[in-house]
Design a protein around this motif. Structure first.
Motif, PDB file in Angstrom:
ATOM      1  N   LEU A  19       0.788  -1.225  -0.083  1.00 54.36           N
ATOM      2  CA  LEU A  19      -0.151  -0.092   0.034  1.00 54.36           C
ATOM      3  C   LEU A  19       0.636   1.381  -0.095  1.00 54.36           C
ATOM      4  N   THR A  20       2.011   1.187   0.866  1.00 54.47           N
ATOM      5  CA  THR A  20       2.983   2.306   0.789  1.00 54.47           C
ATOM      6  C   THR A  20       3.315   2.325  -0.483  1.00 54.47           C
ATOM      7  N   VAL A  21       3.869   1.525  -1.234  1.00 45.48           N
ATOM      8  CA  VAL A  21       4.635   1.802  -2.549  1.00 45.48           C
ATOM      9  C   VAL A  21       3.595   2.041  -3.496  1.00 45.48           C
ATOM     10  N   SER A  22       2.374   1.460  -3.691  1.00 44.35           N
ATOM     11  CA  SER A  22       1.525   2.124  -4.662  1.00 44.35           C
ATOM     12  C   SER A  22       1.191   3.451  -4.366  1.00 44.35           C
ATOM     13  N   GLY A  23       1.236   3.949  -3.086  1.00 45.81           N
ATOM     14  CA  GLY A  23       0.995   5.490  -3.033  1.00 45.81           C
ATOM     15  C   GLY A  23       2.056   6.024  -3.742  1.00 45.81           C
ATOM     16  N   TRP A  24       3.140   5.670  -3.390  1.00 49.84           N
ATOM     17  CA  TRP A  24       4.489   6.355  -3.921  1.00 49.84           C
ATOM     18  C   TRP A  24       4.100   6.523  -5.658  1.00 49.84           C
ATOM     19  N   VAL A  25       3.877   5.256  -5.987  1.00 53.15           N
ATOM     20  CA  VAL A  25       3.826   5.040  -7.475  1.00 53.15           C
ATOM     21  C   VAL A  25       2.954   5.917  -8.127  1.00 53.15           C
ATOM     22  N   ARG A  26       1.586   6.203  -7.512  1.00 53.89           N
ATOM     23  CA  ARG A  26       0.688   7.171  -7.876  1.00 53.89           C
ATOM     24  C   ARG A  26       1.162   8.517  -8.202  1.00 53.89           C
ATOM     25  N   ARG A  27       1.885   8.956  -7.077  1.00 53.23           N
ATOM     26  CA  ARG A  27       2.307  10.403  -6.992  1.00 53.23           C
ATOM     27  C   ARG A  27       3.401  10.288  -7.967  1.00 53.23           C
ATOM     28  N   PHE A  28       4.310   9.608  -8.177  1.00 52.82           N
ATOM     29  CA  PHE A  28       5.285   9.454  -9.260  1.00 52.82           C
ATOM     30  C   PHE A  28       4.721   9.428 -10.772  1.00 52.82           C
ATOM     31  N   ILE A  29       3.726   8.696 -10.952  1.00 45.50           N
ATOM     32  CA  ILE A  29       3.151   8.632 -12.295  1.00 45.50           C
ATOM     33  C   ILE A  29       2.555   9.901 -12.741  1.00 45.50           C
ATOM     34  N   GLN A  30       1.772  10.703 -11.767  1.00 47.28           N
ATOM     35  CA  GLN A  30       1.323  12.072 -12.203  1.00 47.28           C
ATOM     36  C   GLN A  30       2.331  13.032 -12.325  1.00 47.28           C
ATOM     37  N   ARG A  31       3.532  12.860 -11.657  1.00 48.42           N
ATOM     38  CA  ARG A  31       4.415  14.153 -11.492  1.00 48.42           C
ATOM     39  C   ARG A  31       5.419  13.683 -12.795  1.00 48.42           C
ATOM     40  N   ASP A  32       5.867  12.485 -13.081  1.00 46.82           N
ATOM     41  CA  ASP A  32       7.154  12.321 -13.959  1.00 46.82           C
ATOM     42  C   ASP A  32       6.625  11.521 -15.134  1.00 46.82           C
ATOM     43  N   VAL A  33       5.585  10.731 -15.082  1.00 44.00           N
ATOM     44  CA  VAL A  33       5.276   9.978 -16.267  1.00 44.00           C
ATOM     45  C   VAL A  33       4.423  10.608 -17.300  1.00 44.00           C
ATOM     46  N   MET A  34       3.145  10.858 -16.774  1.00 47.73           N
ATOM     47  CA  MET A  34       2.133  11.197 -17.582  1.00 47.73           C
ATOM     48  C   MET A  34       2.602  12.595 -18.419  1.00 47.73           C
ATOM     49  N   PRO A  35       3.476  13.396 -17.894  1.00 49.06           N
ATOM     50  CA  PRO A  35       3.881  14.737 -18.859  1.00 49.06           C
ATOM     51  C   PRO A  35       5.025  14.351 -19.868  1.00 49.06           C
ATOM     52  N   ARG A  36       5.336  12.940 -19.836  1.00 48.95           N
ATOM     53  CA  ARG A  36       6.282  12.462 -20.774  1.00 48.95           C
ATOM     54  C   ARG A  36       5.575  11.726 -21.988  1.00 48.95           C
ATOM     55  N   VAL A  37       4.534  11.332 -22.027  1.00 49.90           N
ATOM     56  CA  VAL A  37       3.769  10.548 -22.591  1.00 49.90           C
ATOM     57  C   VAL A  37       3.992  11.383 -24.277  1.00 49.90           C
ATOM     58  N   TYR A  38       4.291  10.616 -25.376  1.00 45.70           N
ATOM     59  CA  TYR A  38       4.404  11.263 -26.589  1.00 45.70           C
ATOM     60  C   TYR A  38       2.907  11.294 -27.185  1.00 45.70           C
ATOM     61  N   PRO A  39       2.733  12.728 -27.598  1.00 45.42           N
ATOM     62  CA  PRO A  39       1.122  12.793 -28.274  1.00 45.42           C
ATOM     63  C   PRO A  39       0.652  11.763 -29.374  1.00 45.42           C
ATOM     64  N   CYS A  40       1.798  11.477 -30.170  1.00 46.34           N
ATOM     65  CA  CYS A  40       1.504  10.486 -31.261  1.00 46.34           C
ATOM     66  C   CYS A  40       1.351   9.005 -30.540  1.00 46.34           C
ATOM     67  N   ALA A  41       1.948   8.591 -29.270  1.00 45.96           N
ATOM     68  CA  ALA A  41       1.794   7.373 -28.786  1.00 45.96           C
ATOM     69  C   ALA A  41       0.352   7.300 -28.254  1.00 45.96           C
ATOM     70  N   ARG A  42      -0.270   8.324 -27.431  1.00 47.32           N
ATOM     71  CA  ARG A  42      -1.704   8.551 -27.084  1.00 47.32           C
ATOM     72  C   ARG A  42      -2.460   8.460 -28.251  1.00 47.32           C
ATOM     73  N   LYS A  43      -2.232   9.053 -29.234  1.00 49.67           N
ATOM     74  CA  LYS A  43      -3.068   8.986 -30.390  1.00 49.67           C
ATOM     75  C   LYS A  43      -3.012   7.885 -31.277  1.00 49.67           C
ATOM     76  N   ARG A  44      -2.053   6.917 -31.201  1.00 48.81           N
ATOM     77  CA  ARG A  44      -2.176   5.650 -31.672  1.00 48.81           C
ATOM     78  C   ARG A  44      -2.720   4.816 -30.957  1.00 48.81           C
ATOM     79  N   MET A  45      -2.791   4.792 -29.668  1.00 50.37           N
ATOM     80  CA  MET A  45      -3.210   4.114 -28.598  1.00 50.37           C
ATOM     81  C   MET A  45      -4.904   4.157 -28.914  1.00 50.37           C
TER      82      MET A  45
END
Length: 218
Positions: free
Chosen positions: A70-96
């Motif tokens: 539970l602790t790690v999943s909380g960390w991961v949620r914060r990490f994804i919002q701060r550091d992963v989602m802003p780095r998604v390629y727009p073309c990748a999102r379009k293709r998905m």
């Protein structure tokens, strides 16, 4: 219905998710700074094709060994919002989204631990993920892995194991998207191979095979 398989690092996002995760852990005081250099040295081996995935996973899982899920999943949620989602390629999102609108099954397939890949796939709207299985004992991460390693032939092996468990009669065609020569077995397995921002050796091979070559920009 087709099956669409997306590599994660440098394919869906513009950086390496594990490297980002370790930097996030260090920034929060949850891991020593020296771990970043250890991971970078191992990534050199990855690009050379000589990486021991077991050594890599043991090293990068060390900060969460003994930690509650539970602790790690909380960390991961914060990490994804701060550091992963802003780095998604727009073309990748379009293709998905193109695959999702067609009614295809969309999966993220990565040589990264499932504790990161599965929640990232969920945030991206994929149906699921195939990743390196991370051991949990009594609701805590042991720091060990198990099962088929998704690197590099292991991606196809785990895919075949997953397909055996699916209730549907099968997928009409398979699409695969990756930036890496390490994913050559996966690209060769697919009916439609798309190569994303490839280095020259993979670029040349893709041209020889008649695969789609894309330049996705952030």
């Amino acid at each position: 219905m087709d099956l669409a398989l997306f590599d994660l690092d440098k394919t869906l996002i513009c950086e390496d998710s594990t490297g980002l995760w370790l930097r996030w852990l260090v920034s929060q005081g949850f891991a020593p700074a020296a771990l970043i250099e250890q991971e970078r040295a191992l990534m050199v081996q990855y690009h050379q094709g000589s990486l021991s995935i077991e050594e890599y996973m043991n090293t990068t899982l060390s900060p969460i060994a003994g930690m509650g899920t539970l602790t790690v999943s909380g960390w991961v949620r914060r990490f994804i919002q701060r550091d992963v989602m802003p780095r998604v390629y727009p073309c990748a999102r379009k293709r998905m989204n193109w695959h999702l609108e067609r009614g295809d099954r969309v999966m993220v397939v990565s040589a990264t631990g499932e504790h990161l890949v599965t929640p990232i796939a969920q945030q991206l709207g994929a149906h699921g993920a195939l990743a390196i299985d991370v051991e949990i004992v009594d609701d805590r991460y042991s720091g060990q892995t198990y099962g088929t390693m998704t690197h590099p032939h292991g991606k196809v092996r785990q895919l075949k194991e997953w397909l055996l468990l699916q209730e549907s009669a099968g997928f009409a065609q398979t699409w695969a998207y990756s930036d890496s020569m390490n994913d050559l077995p996966l690209l060769e397995h697919a009916d439609h191979a798309w190569v994303i921002n490839p280095a020259e050796p993979l670029h040349q091979l893709a041209q020889q095979r008649g695969w789609e070559v894309c330049q996705w920009l952030k």
